[in-house]
Each structure stands twice: as structure tokens, then as C-alpha cells.
Design a protein around this motif. Structure first.
Motif, PDB file in Angstrom:
ATOM      1  N   MET A 124       0.526  -1.164   0.297  1.00  0.00           N
ATOM      2  CA  MET A 124       0.079  -0.070   0.512  1.00  0.00           C
ATOM      3  C   MET A 124       0.942   1.213   0.046  1.00  0.00           C
ATOM      4  O   MET A 124       1.853   0.958   1.021  1.00  0.00           O
ATOM      5  CB  MET A 124      -0.809  -0.324   1.362  1.00  0.00           C
ATOM      6  N   HIS A 125       1.152   1.951  -1.358  1.00  0.00           N
ATOM      7  CA  HIS A 125       1.836   2.671  -1.123  1.00  0.00           C
ATOM      8  C   HIS A 125       1.447   3.902  -0.087  1.00  0.00           C
ATOM      9  O   HIS A 125       2.444   4.814   0.711  1.00  0.00           O
ATOM     10  CB  HIS A 125       2.177   3.440  -2.856  1.00  0.00           C
ATOM     11  N   TRP A 126       0.576   4.512   0.448  1.00  0.00           N
ATOM     12  CA  TRP A 126       0.405   5.828   1.422  1.00  0.00           C
ATOM     13  C   TRP A 126      -0.965   5.380   1.844  1.00  0.00           C
ATOM     14  O   TRP A 126      -2.053   4.573   1.521  1.00  0.00           O
ATOM     15  CB  TRP A 126       0.766   7.017   0.649  1.00  0.00           C
ATOM     16  N   PRO A 127      -0.428   5.492   2.900  1.00  0.00           N
ATOM     17  CA  PRO A 127      -2.259   5.031   3.904  1.00  0.00           C
ATOM     18  C   PRO A 127      -3.198   6.561   4.406  1.00  0.00           C
ATOM     19  O   PRO A 127      -3.778   7.073   4.444  1.00  0.00           O
ATOM     20  CB  PRO A 127      -1.671   5.090   5.408  1.00  0.00           C
ATOM     21  N   ALA A 128      -3.524   6.457   2.154  1.00  0.00           N
ATOM     22  CA  ALA A 128      -3.655   7.587   2.148  1.00  0.00           C
ATOM     23  C   ALA A 128      -4.951   7.354   0.388  1.00  0.00           C
ATOM     24  O   ALA A 128      -4.364   8.159  -0.369  1.00  0.00           O
ATOM     25  CB  ALA A 128      -2.811   9.083   1.704  1.00  0.00           C
ATOM     26  N   PRO A 129      -5.994   7.138   0.917  1.00  0.00           N
ATOM     27  CA  PRO A 129      -7.025   6.885  -0.194  1.00  0.00           C
ATOM     28  C   PRO A 129      -6.719   8.604  -0.915  1.00  0.00           C
ATOM     29  O   PRO A 129      -7.831   9.524  -0.116  1.00  0.00           O
ATOM     30  CB  PRO A 129      -8.411   6.604   0.437  1.00  0.00           C
ATOM     31  N   ASP A 177      -9.291  12.657  -9.370  1.00  0.00           N
ATOM     32  CA  ASP A 177      -8.758  14.201  -9.546  1.00  0.00           C
ATOM     33  C   ASP A 177      -7.726  15.054  -8.769  1.00  0.00           C
ATOM     34  O   ASP A 177      -7.303  15.660  -8.235  1.00  0.00           O
ATOM     35  CB  ASP A 177     -10.374  14.775  -9.438  1.00  0.00           C
ATOM     36  N   GLY A 178      -7.109  13.422  -7.614  1.00  0.00           N
ATOM     37  CA  GLY A 178      -5.594  14.126  -6.434  1.00  0.00           C
ATOM     38  C   GLY A 178      -6.690  14.535  -5.608  1.00  0.00           C
ATOM     39  O   GLY A 178      -5.074  15.771  -4.406  1.00  0.00           O
ATOM     40  N   LYS A 179      -7.776  14.526  -4.730  1.00  0.00           N
ATOM     41  CA  LYS A 179      -8.702  14.807  -3.663  1.00  0.00           C
ATOM     42  C   LYS A 179      -8.096  13.895  -2.332  1.00  0.00           C
ATOM     43  O   LYS A 179      -8.282  12.932  -2.550  1.00  0.00           O
ATOM     44  CB  LYS A 179      -9.378  15.855  -3.149  1.00  0.00           C
ATOM     45  N   ALA A 180      -8.661  13.823  -1.797  1.00  0.00           N
ATOM     46  CA  ALA A 180      -8.032  13.010  -0.448  1.00  0.00           C
ATOM     47  C   ALA A 180      -9.685  12.374  -0.506  1.00  0.00           C
ATOM     48  O   ALA A 180     -10.167  13.419   0.033  1.00  0.00           O
ATOM     49  CB  ALA A 180      -7.259  13.753   1.260  1.00  0.00           C
TER      50      ALA A 180
END
Length: 294
Positions: free
Chosen positions: A106-111, A115-118
Motif C-alpha cells: 500500500m503506497h500510502w495510507p491515504a486514499p 482528481d488528486g483530492k484526499a
């Protein structure tokens, strides 16, 4: 202790200590770099869906002529794919043109959204559950799963409910970003550390550091070799130097055994100069439990 050439993961798999990193390696260059690295001794290649070069990495794997079973391949789930785990894996397998992946992170714990928003409505812990499902159901296709850019806070949340302990946590590690708390936690849980940006960054000030250069002169190697060797000399660590230049790819593969005193001296660099080459704030999820740089 002397530098290692490989690390045994908690799955039992063997992961070569030094791998070729491909972050920021562009199509048109990266496939040639992968081919060259494999023809000259590397057996560990790291990429990611987010690097947008998996297809070219796969071409390099094939062009090298090295049997697939001799190569350890890592790739990563991209942030916009947290809701689409199964399809994301199939896309990576197709682009890499390989029947299996040795390690999927998992590259980041950040879905994030397309369009690049959290994507604050989605919990990354559900992403991990989906990764576990695939790994447990198809262990020959997805041989190990792990995480990347996880702080202690996030690791603690994960390990409380995980059915599968991450095999690896890939994080930024170098003398100006030692992340001792993350290292200690991972070692206590049997999670291998993989160091990215071991030189610090492009044109890193660490390459001009007097301590680094003094040790390099002693061993008649380049400063980069000392920074890479620092990670290879630590138990349970692997390291990913990145280059698309042939002579640097060759040079980065040279590892030296450092003394305990030299390792200690390199770690003291953090007392006067601390920086992070890749801060998680870009994801829109804040610091993700990592402290801000001094």
C-alpha cells in the motif's frame, strides 16, 4: 554486524538487500536501467503504479534474460485505487507482464480520488483487508503484502486488526531522516524495513557531508556507497538506490562492511541536520503521524 546480501521476510521469502529503485525513472530510460541492472547482478526491482512506469519495468525484466523466478519484484497500490484493489492488482500484473508479484505495498495510507483530492470517506484499513483477501486466496499470484510510508501510529492501528502482518514497511531512511521509532516498532513486529531515498535526495547535502566523505575515503568508494551501505549493515533492512545511469547503477551495488563506530558517527548527522525528501503532506492527509522536519 557485516552487511547482508539478503533478508528473510516474515513470509519465509528471501528479499535481496539491494534493489534498483525506479521512482522518477522515466519511460524510455527505466526499461534500459532495469535490463542493465539485472544483467549486472541486481535481483531486486522496485516500482509502483504511481510511478507510471510499470510497463517499461516489465519490458526491462524480459529483456534482461534473467529467469523471472530469480528476480524479486515489488510494486505498489496507487492512492486513487484504494476502492479498486482487485482491479489495481490485475492492472499491475498486466503492465509488468508477470504471472505474480513478489511484494505488493500500500503506497500510502491515504486514499485519494482520481482528481488528486484526499478521499476522506474511505478507510485505508478496508484497503488492507482487500489486499489480505487476495493474498490469502491467491498466495502464488500475490506472494507477500506490505505497506509504505507508515508511521508508528498507523502501524499500531493496522496490526491491531490485521490477519496478515505486513512483510515490509518501505520508508524514507538516511542519516538525516533515521525514523528510529518506526524502525524499532517494525523490528519488534518482524516487519522488514526498506529504505527509499537512502542518499537523501537528488543533489543531497549528505553526499558532501564530512563524516560521509571521510568514511568513503577510508574504503576507497563514493559517498553514495557509504549511505547505501549504512542501510545494508542494519539487521532486517533492505535499500533502494535509484539511477538510470549505467556507471551509477554499477557503483551503487558495491556495499562495504561498516564498523559500529562508523554507523554511530553517521547517525549523529541527524543531530545537526534533519530533513525529509518526501513529506506525506502532499497527499492531503496531513503528516500521517510523521513529525514535521526540523
Amino acid at each position: 554486524m557485516p552487511a547482508t546480501t539478503s533478508v528473510k521476510l516474515n513470509t519465509g521469502a528471501i528479499m535481496p538487500t539491494v534493489g534498483l529503485g525506479t521512482w522518477k525513472s522515466k519511460p524510455g530510460e527505466v526499461e534500459i536501467a532495469v535490463e542493465f541492472a539485472l544483467k549486472n547482478g541486481y535481483r531486486h526491482i522496485d516500482t509502483a503504479a504511481g510511478y507510471q512506469n510499470e510497463k517499461e519495468v516489465g519490458q526491462g525484466l524480459k529483456a534482461s534474460g534473467v529467469p523471472r523466478e530469480e528476480i524479486f519484484v515489488t510494486t505498489k497500490l496507487d492512492n486513487p485505487d484504494h476502492r479498486n484493489v482487485a482491479q489495481a492488482l490485475e492492472t499491475s500484473l498486466s503492465k509488468l507482464d508477470t504471472p505474480y508479484i513478489d511484494l505488493w505495498l500500500m503506497h500510502w495510507p491515504a486514499p485519494m480520488t482520481r482528481d488528486g483530492k484526499a478521499d476522506k470517506a474511505y478507510d485505508w484499513l478496508d484497503t488492507w483487508k482487500d489486499m489480505e483477501d487476495i493474498h490469502l486466496a491467491h498466495p502464488q499470484k500475490l506472494r507477500a503484502i506490505g505497506v509504505s510510508n507508515f508511521s508508528v501510529e498507523y502501524l499500531e492501528r493496522l496490526t491491531k486488526s490485521a490477519r496478515v502482518t505486513p512483510a515490509v514497511n518501505q520508508i524514507e531512511l538516511h542519516p538525516s531522516c533515521p525514523q528510529d521509532d518506526v524502525v524499532e516498532y517494525c523490528q519488534s513486529k518482524g516487519i522488514t524495513l526498506t529504505a527509499y531515498s537512502p542518499l537523501g535526495s537528488d543533489n543531497s547535502p549528505l553526499l558532501k557531508n564530512t563524516v560521509v566523505n571521510s568514511i568513503a575515503q577510508k574504503y576507497k568508494v563514493q559517498p553514495a556507497n557509504i549511505l547505501i551501505s549504512l542501510q545494508a549493515n542494519k539487521p532486517g533492512h533492505t535499500v533502494l538506490p535509484k539511477s538510470v545511469t549505467n556507471h551509477r547503477i554499477l557503483n551503487n551495488f558495491t556495499i562495504v562492511d561498516l564498523t559500529d563506530e562508523e554507523i554511530s558517527d553517521l547517525h549523529k548527522i541527524d543531530e545537526t541536520h534533519h530533513f525529509r525528501a518526501c513529506h506525506p503532506a502532499w497527499t492531503g492527509w496531513g503528516s500521517i503521524g510523521f513529525p514535521d522536519c526540523k
